[in-house]
Design a protein around this motif. Sequence first.
Motif, PDB file in Angstrom:
ATOM      1  N   PRO A 161      46.304  57.334  52.780  1.00 34.90           N
ATOM      2  CA  PRO A 161      45.037  56.661  52.488  1.00 34.90           C
ATOM      3  C   PRO A 161      45.183  55.640  51.370  1.00 34.90           C
ATOM      4  CG  PRO A 161      45.061  58.869  51.527  1.00 34.90           C
ATOM      5  CD  PRO A 161      46.297  58.754  52.376  1.00 34.90           C
ATOM      6  N   ALA A 162      44.297  54.644  51.404  1.00 33.08           N
ATOM      7  CA  ALA A 162      44.257  53.668  50.320  1.00 33.08           C
ATOM      8  C   ALA A 162      43.841  54.352  49.022  1.00 33.08           C
ATOM      9  CB  ALA A 162      43.287  52.540  50.666  1.00 33.08           C
ATOM     10  N   LEU A 163      44.428  53.951  47.915  1.00 25.84           N
ATOM     11  CA  LEU A 163      44.169  54.609  46.630  1.00 25.84           C
ATOM     12  C   LEU A 163      42.829  54.193  46.030  1.00 25.84           C
ATOM     13  CD1 LEU A 163      47.731  54.362  45.101  1.00 25.84           C
ATOM     14  CD2 LEU A 163      46.662  56.337  46.164  1.00 25.84           C
ATOM     15  N   GLY A 164      42.455  52.930  46.187  1.00 26.73           N
ATOM     16  CA  GLY A 164      41.149  52.497  45.699  1.00 26.73           C
ATOM     17  C   GLY A 164      40.955  52.760  44.218  1.00 26.73           C
ATOM     18  N   PRO A 165      39.776  53.282  43.826  1.00 24.79           N
ATOM     19  CA  PRO A 165      39.450  53.439  42.405  1.00 24.79           C
ATOM     20  C   PRO A 165      40.236  54.531  41.694  1.00 24.79           C
ATOM     21  CG  PRO A 165      37.704  54.356  43.765  1.00 24.79           C
ATOM     22  CD  PRO A 165      38.630  53.641  44.691  1.00 24.79           C
ATOM     23  N   ILE A 166      40.967  55.398  42.447  1.00 25.54           N
ATOM     24  CA  ILE A 166      41.719  56.452  41.752  1.00 25.54           C
ATOM     25  C   ILE A 166      43.014  55.912  41.149  1.00 25.54           C
ATOM     26  CG2 ILE A 166      40.715  58.239  43.201  1.00 25.54           C
ATOM     27  CD1 ILE A 166      43.298  58.376  44.729  1.00 25.54           C
ATOM     28  N   GLY A 167      43.380  54.691  41.503  1.00 25.63           N
ATOM     29  CA  GLY A 167      44.505  54.051  40.823  1.00 25.63           C
ATOM     30  C   GLY A 167      45.841  54.275  41.499  1.00 25.63           C
ATOM     31  N   SER A 168      46.846  53.601  40.974  1.00 22.20           N
ATOM     32  CA  SER A 168      48.163  53.574  41.612  1.00 22.20           C
ATOM     33  C   SER A 168      48.908  54.893  41.528  1.00 22.20           C
ATOM     34  CB  SER A 168      49.013  52.472  40.977  1.00 22.20           C
ATOM     35  OG  SER A 168      49.156  52.709  39.581  1.00 22.20           O
ATOM     36  N   ASN A 169      48.492  55.800  40.659  1.00 20.09           N
ATOM     37  CA  ASN A 169      49.206  57.064  40.490  1.00 20.09           C
ATOM     38  C   ASN A 169      48.511  58.225  41.185  1.00 20.09           C
ATOM     39  OD1 ASN A 169      51.264  55.965  38.746  1.00 20.09           O
ATOM     40  ND2 ASN A 169      49.693  55.835  37.157  1.00 20.09           N
ATOM     41  N   GLY A 170      47.454  57.973  41.942  1.00 20.63           N
ATOM     42  CA  GLY A 170      46.737  59.044  42.606  1.00 20.63           C
ATOM     43  C   GLY A 170      47.351  59.412  43.943  1.00 20.63           C
ATOM     44  N   LEU A 171      47.166  60.667  44.334  1.00 17.34           N
ATOM     45  CA  LEU A 171      47.613  61.175  45.633  1.00 17.34           C
ATOM     46  C   LEU A 171      49.132  61.056  45.783  1.00 17.34           C
ATOM     47  CD1 LEU A 171      44.763  59.742  47.894  1.00 17.34           C
ATOM     48  CD2 LEU A 171      44.859  61.945  46.738  1.00 17.34           C
ATOM     49  N   ALA A 172      49.598  61.297  47.012  1.00 17.97           N
ATOM     50  CA  ALA A 172      51.030  61.260  47.277  1.00 17.97           C
ATOM     51  C   ALA A 172      51.451  59.863  47.710  1.00 17.97           C
ATOM     52  CB  ALA A 172      51.388  62.272  48.358  1.00 17.97           C
TER      53      ALA A 172
END
Length: 290
Positions: free
Chosen positions: A228-239
């Motif tokens: 998924p696109a990271l959007g507002p959670i930023g470049s370090n979010g999710l895998a």
Amino acid sequence: ATEALPGALPVGQNNPQKCPYGLYAEQLSGTAFTAPRPAKNQRSWLYRIRPSVLHTEFKLIDSGRIFSDWSDRAESAVDPNQMRWLPEPLLPLPSNGGAWTDFLTGMTTMAGAGDPLKKEGLAIHVYNVNASMDQDSAFYNSDGDFLIVPETGALEVVTELGTLWVEPREVAVVPRGVRFAVGLLEAALEPVPGSKGAHPTKRVCTRVGTGQARGYVLELYQGHFELPALGPIGSNGLANARDFCYPTARFEDRDCLGTGLGAGVDGATGGAAGGGFRVVNKFGGKLFEA
């Protein structure tokens, strides 16, 4: 790219007239041949001991508890209420009187929408198994990608591209059209020779014929699974893509004697007892075998 033998991959071209080791070059396409590159065109080149078209005629078989026809109002229902389901009890082992149930026979469709022939929608399945798939059998899904989420019990997912070990709290994606077989794993801790420090052990998984495992399968008819696109959670979010493990090339060079199809040992659904290798295909919501 990986290779199981040195020099197995052709140099400078994908499909030479003569491949190294006398292999057959085949392209597995994940998108239309004319899709734009680089992001949208998905394909893999495989170099096989035998062509994948060497099989008998596919014939329709019972689909068990796998369901895809959401337009059939007699079999499917629309309900606006909030629903959830409790996991089924783990199956007793075949040695304790339980029916031999592998990944194919142990899968049950819980919900879904769309049409696999139109490549629209998805389906949600659960699996509850007590046996590995027969070593002389494989399955592939022409309807969509599989996202396998183990809840109890570790799995060995043997694919055409290599082998994955998947444990609870991990997920595995098997793309549409990739042949694979699911086995059960038994995990144990073993000491690391010559190691020093606070953790002198390593986790080792061994394939077993019977065991207990259950979990979830999300089937995506349309397109492929994407991060998924990271959007507002930023470049370090999710895998990130680098956080996923990919299989390395492997092969089995062996013959399966005979051409018949039948139940395996203790009722397993593989082709060992009847002879030959059994391939099951899910296409248009129905199961076929060759």
